[in-house]
Design a protein around this motif. Structure first.
Motif, PDB file in Angstrom:
ATOM      1  N   THR A 186      31.750  34.451  20.429  1.00 35.74           N
ATOM      2  CA  THR A 186      33.175  34.133  20.627  1.00 35.74           C
ATOM      3  C   THR A 186      33.977  35.314  21.164  1.00 35.74           C
ATOM      4  O   THR A 186      35.172  35.170  21.443  1.00 35.74           O
ATOM      5  CB  THR A 186      33.819  33.705  19.285  1.00 35.74           C
ATOM      6  N   LEU A 187      33.322  36.446  21.321  1.00 30.72           N
ATOM      7  CA  LEU A 187      34.037  37.686  21.652  1.00 30.72           C
ATOM      8  C   LEU A 187      33.734  38.159  23.070  1.00 30.72           C
ATOM      9  O   LEU A 187      32.707  37.785  23.660  1.00 30.72           O
ATOM     10  CB  LEU A 187      33.657  38.770  20.638  1.00 30.72           C
ATOM     11  N   PRO A 188      34.578  39.014  23.636  1.00 33.62           N
ATOM     12  CA  PRO A 188      34.364  39.514  24.999  1.00 33.62           C
ATOM     13  C   PRO A 188      33.073  40.330  25.108  1.00 33.62           C
ATOM     14  O   PRO A 188      32.594  40.913  24.130  1.00 33.62           O
ATOM     15  CB  PRO A 188      35.584  40.398  25.245  1.00 33.62           C
ATOM     16  N   GLY A 189      32.543  40.413  26.323  1.00 37.69           N
ATOM     17  CA  GLY A 189      31.304  41.147  26.562  1.00 37.69           C
ATOM     18  C   GLY A 189      31.506  42.588  26.963  1.00 37.69           C
ATOM     19  O   GLY A 189      30.544  43.291  27.275  1.00 37.69           O
ATOM     20  N   ALA A 190      32.752  43.032  26.974  1.00 38.66           N
ATOM     21  CA  ALA A 190      33.041  44.434  27.299  1.00 38.66           C
ATOM     22  C   ALA A 190      33.583  45.133  26.062  1.00 38.66           C
ATOM     23  O   ALA A 190      34.405  44.578  25.332  1.00 38.66           O
ATOM     24  CB  ALA A 190      34.059  44.516  28.430  1.00 38.66           C
ATOM     25  N   ALA A 191      33.080  46.356  25.826  1.00 41.58           N
ATOM     26  CA  ALA A 191      33.531  47.149  24.675  1.00 41.58           C
ATOM     27  C   ALA A 191      33.316  48.617  24.994  1.00 41.58           C
ATOM     28  O   ALA A 191      32.382  48.969  25.727  1.00 41.58           O
ATOM     29  CB  ALA A 191      32.758  46.757  23.419  1.00 41.58           C
ATOM     30  N   PRO A 192      34.164  49.488  24.467  1.00 42.58           N
ATOM     31  CA  PRO A 192      33.982  50.921  24.745  1.00 42.58           C
ATOM     32  C   PRO A 192      32.742  51.478  24.059  1.00 42.58           C
ATOM     33  O   PRO A 192      32.342  51.016  22.995  1.00 42.58           O
ATOM     34  CB  PRO A 192      35.260  51.541  24.163  1.00 42.58           C
ATOM     35  N   THR A 193      32.130  52.468  24.698  1.00 44.11           N
ATOM     36  CA  THR A 193      30.997  53.171  24.112  1.00 44.11           C
ATOM     37  C   THR A 193      31.503  54.448  23.454  1.00 44.11           C
ATOM     38  O   THR A 193      32.164  55.265  24.106  1.00 44.11           O
ATOM     39  CB  THR A 193      29.943  53.500  25.185  1.00 44.11           C
ATOM     40  N   ALA A 194      31.204  54.607  22.172  1.00 46.73           N
ATOM     41  CA  ALA A 194      31.708  55.752  21.421  1.00 46.73           C
ATOM     42  C   ALA A 194      31.171  57.063  21.984  1.00 46.73           C
ATOM     43  O   ALA A 194      30.014  57.139  22.421  1.00 46.73           O
ATOM     44  CB  ALA A 194      31.307  55.619  19.954  1.00 46.73           C
ATOM     45  N   ILE A 195      32.010  58.075  21.989  1.00 48.10           N
ATOM     46  CA  ILE A 195      31.587  59.425  22.366  1.00 48.10           C
ATOM     47  C   ILE A 195      30.927  60.062  21.145  1.00 48.10           C
ATOM     48  O   ILE A 195      31.552  60.188  20.093  1.00 48.10           O
ATOM     49  CB  ILE A 195      32.785  60.285  22.816  1.00 48.10           C
ATOM     50  N   CYS A 196      29.669  60.440  21.263  1.00 46.40           N
ATOM     51  CA  CYS A 196      28.926  61.013  20.145  1.00 46.40           C
ATOM     52  C   CYS A 196      28.454  62.422  20.457  1.00 46.40           C
ATOM     53  O   CYS A 196      28.183  62.763  21.614  1.00 46.40           O
ATOM     54  CB  CYS A 196      27.710  60.146  19.804  1.00 46.40           C
ATOM     55  N   GLU A 197      28.371  63.231  19.420  1.00 45.19           N
ATOM     56  CA  GLU A 197      27.777  64.559  19.517  1.00 45.19           C
ATOM     57  C   GLU A 197      26.263  64.442  19.325  1.00 45.19           C
ATOM     58  O   GLU A 197      25.775  63.471  18.739  1.00 45.19           O
ATOM     59  CB  GLU A 197      28.375  65.486  18.453  1.00 45.19           C
ATOM     60  N   PRO A 198      25.494  65.416  19.803  1.00 46.77           N
ATOM     61  CA  PRO A 198      24.028  65.338  19.694  1.00 46.77           C
ATOM     62  C   PRO A 198      23.515  65.116  18.271  1.00 46.77           C
ATOM     63  O   PRO A 198      22.537  64.383  18.066  1.00 46.77           O
ATOM     64  CB  PRO A 198      23.566  66.688  20.249  1.00 46.77           C
TER      65      PRO A 198
END
Length: 507
Positions: free
Chosen positions: A145-157
């Motif tokens: 039911t939800l959109p197919g676009a979402a932000p990708t989190a910025i992660c540290e190594p």
């Protein structure tokens, strides 16, 4: 601005390059890389809507499905930590994992969810959703039911990407904290040393609650933009039907022994294959030789573990020596040490220690255990006994830790012994692994009963079946008057292994 260390960011970039190319094929249908990105986006939005935050754990005990893959990737995408569990674990075992990991979300099989809901509630899990073998369930319905676009989190190594539990000799499972650096470095190294190339097609018949099927196979293939032939489990007939379309297969030694035993397995079926890879358990040298004689392919054996992913590998170009696990991966250091911790001369047998970007962060909420296993210079004590040749080739010769590997799955005897010893009429027990032609090793329980009691093996087996995952159950229960001990009172398991080593014919 620094680049994003989130493994999913690299997979996402690869998927965008692949576009409409096939990512997964199963049962005559396909999912493109573009379609995979949309599916992952929907699942990421579902996790966010359920309130799963960065660094929080998502505990997953479901059957293998594309929905499960999307859930894994979506968990990475939002910066949470994926915690897969073997589908064979009982409710009692799951209770411990939920209490220790304290996840924000439990995703379970619809058939078991009503049993698990009260356990999850008692452990403070905020949400329980379902996902089945077809990739359907409450979580899938929400995602749709939800959109197919979402932000990708910025992660540290060193941000947590996954929490994988590995049993301990004390009977308590330990959560290995796996970071984005660990996963990314391993996948990129394997792409290189196994010569992955455009057009490679991976035949995937492994479970995905385990490092082998989840990280080694999936991460590598997705970063390469490969088509993945997606099989729910290993079945020799099904695998052979798909082999002509594949170029790479990863499997546990049991896969290869079963293929060899199949009358329809021929050299012609393997003509288009580029690489067969074996891991998760030692590959018998005889199986290696038989497979090469039957197919013309030398199986590439590698060595790794939950805490470090892949550590060594036989070469893609060069001699794949039966009985050897090859050379350390690029940027991975390996040394063999004696009981005093000092490095041993080449050729001598000692404890294998390793360090590198693949080495895990430590054990979840177990600082003392982490300090005991990771030395001050960063090297991790694997518990495996090995030797290293002058050219750095590694051979595993035994296990310092009392570990059984059956069908590619790790089993620690202490956990089983603790359950057996609670059974009425049992004085004590010793659990060992003995050679088995199909599983590599089989679990055998040697039990001492009370003088006045007659142990009912069938009743004990049925009792254990309600308390332990099926793969941990003894394949044989032997009753003895006493267990062999040394002068210090320690049970001599080596003597027991020698006594029962011919229990299973053909091993």
């Amino acid at each position: 601005m620094s680049s994003n260390a989130n493994l999913y960011a690299a997979i996402e970039a690869s998927a965008r390059r692949a576009g409409d190319a096939v990512a997964f094929s199963l049962d005559g249908s396909t999912l493109s890389y573009a379609g995979l990105l949309t599916l992952v986006g929907r699942y990421a939005n579902a996790l966010t809507q359920l309130g799963v935050g960065r660094g929080e754990r998502v505990t997953v005990q479901v059957e293998k499905s594309l929905g499960n893959v999307a859930l894994y990737l979506a968990t990475l995408k939002i910066g949470a930590a994926y915690q897969p569990l073997n589908t064979a674990y009982t409710a009692a075992e799951l209770d411990y994992f939920l209490g220790d990991a304290e996840p924000a979300l439990l995703v379970a099989d619809p058939r078991r969810v009503e049993t698990l809901r009260p356990i999850a509630a008692a452990r403070g899990v905020r949400h329980v959703e379902t996902l089945d073998a077809a990739g359907e369930g409450s979580l899938a319905y929400l995602a749709a039911t939800l959109p197919g676009a979402a932000p990708t989190a910025i992660c540290e190594p060193d941000d947590l990407a996954a929490l994988l539990y590995t049993s301990g000799t004390t009977g308590r499972s330990k959560g290995a904290m796996i970071t984005h650096r660990n996963l990314s470095s391993n996948a990129k190294a394997l792409l290189d040393i196994w010569a992955f190339q455009p057009g490679d097609v991976l035949l995937h018949a492994l479970p995905i609650f385990h490092v082998h099927g989840l990280f080694v196979a999936l991460n590598t293939a997705l970063l390469n933009g490969s088509e993945i032939i997606w099989l729910p489990k290993f079945d020799a007939d099904t695998v052979m039907a798909h082999l002509p379309r594949a170029t790479v297969m990863m499997g546990v030694p049991t896969f290869y022994s079963r293929l060899l035993a199949h009358p329809g397995f021929t050299r012609e079926l393997c003509a288009g294959m580029r690489l067969f890879i074996a891991g998760s358990a030692p590959l018998l040298a005889e199986t290696h030789r038989q497979f090469q004689a039957a197919t013309g392919h030398a199986i590439l054996e590698r060595y790794g573990m939950t805490e470090c992913g892949m550590i060594t590998s036989n070469p893609y170009v060069g001699t794949r020596l039966p009985g050897s696990v090859g050379y350390p991966l690029p940027d991975v250091s390996v040394r063999i040490v004696g009981e005093d911790g000092a490095e041993l001369p080449r050729g001598e047998v000692g404890m294998l220690e390793t360090n590198g970007p693949n080495r895990f962060l430590g054990y979840w909420r177990m600082p003392e255990k982490t300090a005991a296993e990771i030395r001050p210079d960063g090297f991790f004590t694997t518990g495996d006994l090995a030797s290293m040749a002058p050219d750095d080739r590694v051979t595993i010769v035994g296990r310092g830790k009392d570990l059984i590997i059956s069908g590619g799955l790790n089993i620690y005897p202490k956990e089983i012994e603790m359950e057996i010893d609670q059974f009425p009429g049992v004085v004590e027990s010793a659990v060992i692994g003995v050679p088995h032609a199909d599983f590599g090793e089989a679990v055998v329980a040697v039990v001492v009963a009370r003088a006045a009691a007659t142990l009912d093996d069938l009743a004990l087996g049925e009792w254990l079946a309600g308390r332990l995952a099926r793969f941990k159950l003894p394949k044989h229960i032997a009753t003895v008057e006493e267990l062999p001990r040394n002068t210090m009172g320690k049970v001599q398991k080596a003597e027991l292994r020698a006594r029962y080593k011919t229990l299973f014919p053909g091993a």
